[in-house]
Design an enzyme around this catalytic site. Structure first.
Site, PDB file in Angstrom:
ATOM      1  N   ASP A   4       0.604  -0.913   0.091  1.00  0.00           N
ATOM      2  CA  ASP A   4      -0.053   0.132  -0.261  1.00  0.00           C
ATOM      3  C   ASP A   4       0.918   1.438  -0.103  1.00  0.00           C
ATOM      4  O   ASP A   4       1.704   1.230   0.161  1.00  0.00           O
ATOM      5  CB  ASP A   4      -1.032   0.052   1.091  1.00  0.00           C
ATOM      6  N   ARG A   5       0.151   2.556  -0.781  1.00  0.00           N
ATOM      7  CA  ARG A   5       0.920   3.132  -0.186  1.00  0.00           C
ATOM      8  C   ARG A   5       1.402   4.367   0.774  1.00  0.00           C
ATOM      9  O   ARG A   5       2.048   4.230   2.214  1.00  0.00           O
ATOM     10  CB  ARG A   5       1.386   4.418  -1.721  1.00  0.00           C
ATOM     11  N   ASP A   6       0.021   5.368   0.631  1.00  0.00           N
ATOM     12  CA  ASP A   6      -0.041   6.302   1.887  1.00  0.00           C
ATOM     13  C   ASP A   6      -0.380   5.569   3.833  1.00  0.00           C
ATOM     14  O   ASP A   6      -1.412   4.734   3.370  1.00  0.00           O
ATOM     15  CB  ASP A   6      -1.939   6.774   1.680  1.00  0.00           C
ATOM     16  N   TYR A  44      -5.381  14.393   0.952  1.00  0.00           N
ATOM     17  CA  TYR A  44      -4.929  13.244  -0.032  1.00  0.00           C
ATOM     18  C   TYR A  44      -3.319  14.162   0.369  1.00  0.00           C
ATOM     19  O   TYR A  44      -3.449  15.508   0.233  1.00  0.00           O
ATOM     20  CB  TYR A  44      -5.823  13.420  -1.008  1.00  0.00           C
ATOM     21  N   ASN A  77      -5.311   2.732  -3.740  1.00  0.00           N
ATOM     22  CA  ASN A  77      -6.289   3.978  -3.966  1.00  0.00           C
ATOM     23  C   ASN A  77      -5.770   5.323  -4.331  1.00  0.00           C
ATOM     24  O   ASN A  77      -5.865   5.219  -3.249  1.00  0.00           O
ATOM     25  CB  ASN A  77      -7.475   3.406  -3.352  1.00  0.00           C
ATOM     26  N   GLN A  78      -6.437   5.789  -4.878  1.00  0.00           N
ATOM     27  CA  GLN A  78      -6.292   7.051  -5.442  1.00  0.00           C
ATOM     28  C   GLN A  78      -7.745   7.700  -5.337  1.00  0.00           C
ATOM     29  O   GLN A  78      -8.094   8.600  -6.618  1.00  0.00           O
ATOM     30  CB  GLN A  78      -5.266   7.851  -6.008  1.00  0.00           C
ATOM     31  N   CYS A  84      -5.983   2.758  -7.824  1.00  0.00           N
ATOM     32  CA  CYS A  84      -7.627   2.633  -8.622  1.00  0.00           C
ATOM     33  C   CYS A  84      -8.202   4.236  -8.469  1.00  0.00           C
ATOM     34  O   CYS A  84      -7.889   5.106  -7.224  1.00  0.00           O
ATOM     35  CB  CYS A  84      -8.118   2.151  -7.600  1.00  0.00           C
ATOM     36  N   CYS A 133     -15.832  -0.103  -8.765  1.00  0.00           N
ATOM     37  CA  CYS A 133     -15.703  -0.659  -9.448  1.00  0.00           C
ATOM     38  C   CYS A 133     -14.246  -2.187  -8.943  1.00  0.00           C
ATOM     39  O   CYS A 133     -14.903  -2.101  -7.388  1.00  0.00           O
ATOM     40  CB  CYS A 133     -14.097   0.319  -9.726  1.00  0.00           C
ATOM     41  N   CYS A 175     -11.268  -2.395  -8.709  1.00  0.00           N
ATOM     42  CA  CYS A 175      -9.794  -2.394  -8.471  1.00  0.00           C
ATOM     43  C   CYS A 175      -9.678  -1.218  -7.378  1.00  0.00           C
ATOM     44  O   CYS A 175      -8.876  -1.297  -6.444  1.00  0.00           O
ATOM     45  CB  CYS A 175      -9.252  -1.869  -9.678  1.00  0.00           C
TER      46      CYS A 175
END
Ligand SMILES: [Mg+2]
Ligand SMILES: [Zn+2]
Length: 163
Positions: A8-10, A20, A52-53, A90, A98, A100
């Site tokens: 995961d990123r954040d 964000y 997730n973005q 995503c 969706c 994703c």
């Protein structure tokens, strides 16, 4: 077949922001990340970000800007002799249903196909329950990041399991 660590990123690579990460200036990469990812590179894991973005489809940030942020993360890592093999994101809002957006596994499925991932030897690391669910759904081992347990700790756990 490639063993892979999905990240995961954040909250894992960089500080999570309530509204964000929208710019390079707002991107705060944790200090231990380069070393942790370098360790994974050296163990021959593919390292693939799954993020997730929804800020994109909320109109808060563009695809172009997300790619710039990911390039910035990559540049930071490269300076420290580490690298990420791929970023998958995503862009959808939750109500778009969706395939994703985590906890759904669509991006993981795509990455598994494109990188010939050996799921049984792979891990999903995230700070949110949705990351863990996505990993479990697809059959990876999972590690949850929390306040007292960061990516550096998670990579130590993986190193111990590889012994
Ligand atoms: Mg997160
Ligand atoms: Zn999506």
């Amino acid at each position: 077949m490639n063993k892979t660590v999905f990240l995961d990123r954040d909250g894992v690579i960089n500080k999570n922001l309530d509204d964000y990460v929208k710019t390079i200036e707002e991107l705060e990469i944790f200090p231990f990340v380069s070393k942790a990812i370098k360790n994974l590179n050296e163990m021959n894991f593919k390292v693939i970000v799954i993020t997730n973005q929804s800020a994109i489809n909320r109109g808060i940030i563009t695809h172009q800007k997300i790619r710039e942020i990911h390039q910035n993360i990559q540049n930071h890592l490269r300076k420290n002799n580490a690298f990420i093999d791929a970023f998958y994101y995503c862009p959808h809002r939750p109500n778009e249903n969706c395939f994703c957006r985590k906890p759904k596994s669509g991006l993981l499925t795509q990455a598994i196909q494109e990188f010939l991932v050996d799921v049984d030897k792979s891990w999903m690391i995230g700070d949110n329950e949705s990351d863990i669910i996505a990993g479990k759904n697809i059959g990876t081992k999972t590690i949850k990041i929390s306040a007292g347990y960061n990516l550096e700790d998670a990579v130590k756990t993986i190193i111990d399991c590889e012994k």
